[in-house]
Scaffold this active site. Sequence first.
Site, short mmCIF file in Angstrom:
data_model
loop_
_atom_site.label_atom_id
_atom_site.label_comp_id
_atom_site.label_asym_id
_atom_site.label_seq_id
_atom_site.Cartn_x
_atom_site.Cartn_y
_atom_site.Cartn_z
N ARG A 1 0.71 -1.23 0.01
CA ARG A 1 0.14 0.01 -0.09
C ARG A 1 0.80 1.22 0.28
O ARG A 1 1.89 1.33 0.43
CB ARG A 1 -0.76 -0.08 1.29
CG ARG A 1 -1.83 -1.15 1.39
CD ARG A 1 -2.80 -1.19 2.80
NE ARG A 1 -3.49 -2.34 2.68
CZ ARG A 1 -3.21 -3.42 3.46
NH1 ARG A 1 -1.89 -3.40 3.84
NH2 ARG A 1 -4.27 -4.06 3.55
N LYS B 1 -2.33 -2.70 7.90
CA LYS B 1 -3.47 -2.10 8.68
C LYS B 1 -3.52 -3.09 9.77
O LYS B 1 -3.47 -4.15 10.03
CB LYS B 1 -4.57 -2.34 7.66
CG LYS B 1 -4.82 -1.35 6.72
CD LYS B 1 -6.16 -1.57 5.81
CE LYS B 1 -6.15 -0.29 4.85
NZ LYS B 1 -7.38 -0.58 3.84
N HIS C 1 -2.12 2.13 -6.17
CA HIS C 1 -3.22 0.91 -5.87
C HIS C 1 -3.29 0.16 -7.23
O HIS C 1 -3.31 -1.09 -7.06
CB HIS C 1 -4.32 1.33 -5.45
CG HIS C 1 -5.12 0.47 -4.60
ND1 HIS C 1 -4.68 0.22 -3.02
CD2 HIS C 1 -6.25 -0.58 -4.59
CE1 HIS C 1 -5.29 -0.72 -2.71
NE2 HIS C 1 -6.24 -1.29 -3.52
N ARG D 1 -0.53 -2.26 -7.10
CA ARG D 1 -0.86 -3.26 -6.22
C ARG D 1 -1.84 -4.29 -6.72
O ARG D 1 -1.84 -5.51 -6.59
CB ARG D 1 -1.73 -2.80 -4.99
CG ARG D 1 -1.85 -3.68 -3.79
CD ARG D 1 -2.17 -2.70 -2.72
NE ARG D 1 -3.11 -3.58 -1.48
CZ ARG D 1 -2.48 -4.32 -0.41
NH1 ARG D 1 -1.36 -4.49 -0.56
NH2 ARG D 1 -3.36 -4.75 0.25
N HIS E 1 -4.20 -8.86 3.43
CA HIS E 1 -5.52 -8.61 3.70
C HIS E 1 -6.05 -9.76 4.93
O HIS E 1 -5.43 -10.72 5.09
CB HIS E 1 -6.33 -9.51 2.58
CG HIS E 1 -6.36 -8.43 1.28
ND1 HIS E 1 -6.43 -9.02 0.05
CD2 HIS E 1 -6.20 -7.04 1.21
CE1 HIS E 1 -6.46 -7.92 -0.91
NE2 HIS E 1 -6.25 -7.00 -0.09
N TYR F 1 -9.88 -10.55 -7.10
CA TYR F 1 -8.91 -10.67 -8.31
C TYR F 1 -8.99 -12.21 -8.69
O TYR F 1 -8.65 -12.27 -9.97
CB TYR F 1 -7.57 -10.84 -7.53
CG TYR F 1 -7.07 -9.53 -7.14
CD1 TYR F 1 -6.80 -8.20 -7.82
CD2 TYR F 1 -6.77 -9.29 -5.57
CE1 TYR F 1 -6.42 -7.38 -7.41
CE2 TYR F 1 -6.54 -8.19 -5.03
CZ TYR F 1 -6.35 -7.26 -5.82
OH TYR F 1 -6.10 -6.03 -5.25
#
Length: 303
Positions: free
Chosen positions: A151, A174, A245, A248, A271, A280
Amino acid sequence: MADIKNLFQDYLNYLEIEKNRSLKTRENYERYLKVFFKFSGIKNEKDINVDKIKNFRLHLARMKNDKGEYLKKTTQAYYIIALRNFLKYLIKNDYNVLSPDKIELPKIPERQIKIVEYKDMERLLNAPQDNDLKSLRDKAILEMLFSTGLRISELCSLDRRIDIGRGEITVRGKGGKIRVVFLSDRAKKALKNYLDKRGDVEEALFISLNKNSSKIIGRILPRTAQRLVDFYSRKAGIFERISPHQLRHQFATDLLIGGADLRSVQELLGHSNISTTQIYTHLTNKELREVHRAFHGRRRNNK
């Protein structure tokens, strides 16, 4: 029964301290839940019932933002997710409340991820050509984003104390989640060339530079990195706008098209939920396997 204000404050503290969520996450949950409490007139945990939630969802569907636009389904979902997680917290702490399973999430249209063709990606990654500090920095940033799937906030927060030769970087993502990302040979070379050019003691891996003097003015900001990716995509003649992004996305789709399993890609992307990575999977059909032969370094020379 307990006062909802006390339960609410306890929950926010739980998110920040025990769940190690960021201040931004705490602020978002606080905002979403406050809207629900105010609209529904919630005084205690027993006030949260199916009818009030139905009315609130109708309210969300009719709500408009500051621009006068109706809330997107994804935004509406954030409010409901926050409410469900709050109820899960209450149940965990032995409060007899409505089951979160009785609250369905809004149906959200499937996201369609577009990938950039190999020749366009190659032009983008090769766009910084000069040997000055800024160009070498920009080249390293582009190669790093494509190699690691970081990110932009994660990339900007990196410090320069890394072992390039080892080709691994530990990242705090995150929610404070730690993961390891890997550098391609191209990324390692670009990073070494850039750091060899640095004559400063600044702690940040990627730094901001004064436009006129190339003087270092501190750690690079996400907005600056976003602008440079956009600049080089236009310089490379790419019609579609490219963002950090997007790189990414390129990283993730390349892995999946090449045969990587979804769980591994989930781990590499950082994630929390596999459902996030599943956006995806529509790209992994057999036709796109031909794309992979010309994608992510397979036709790139290790120069």
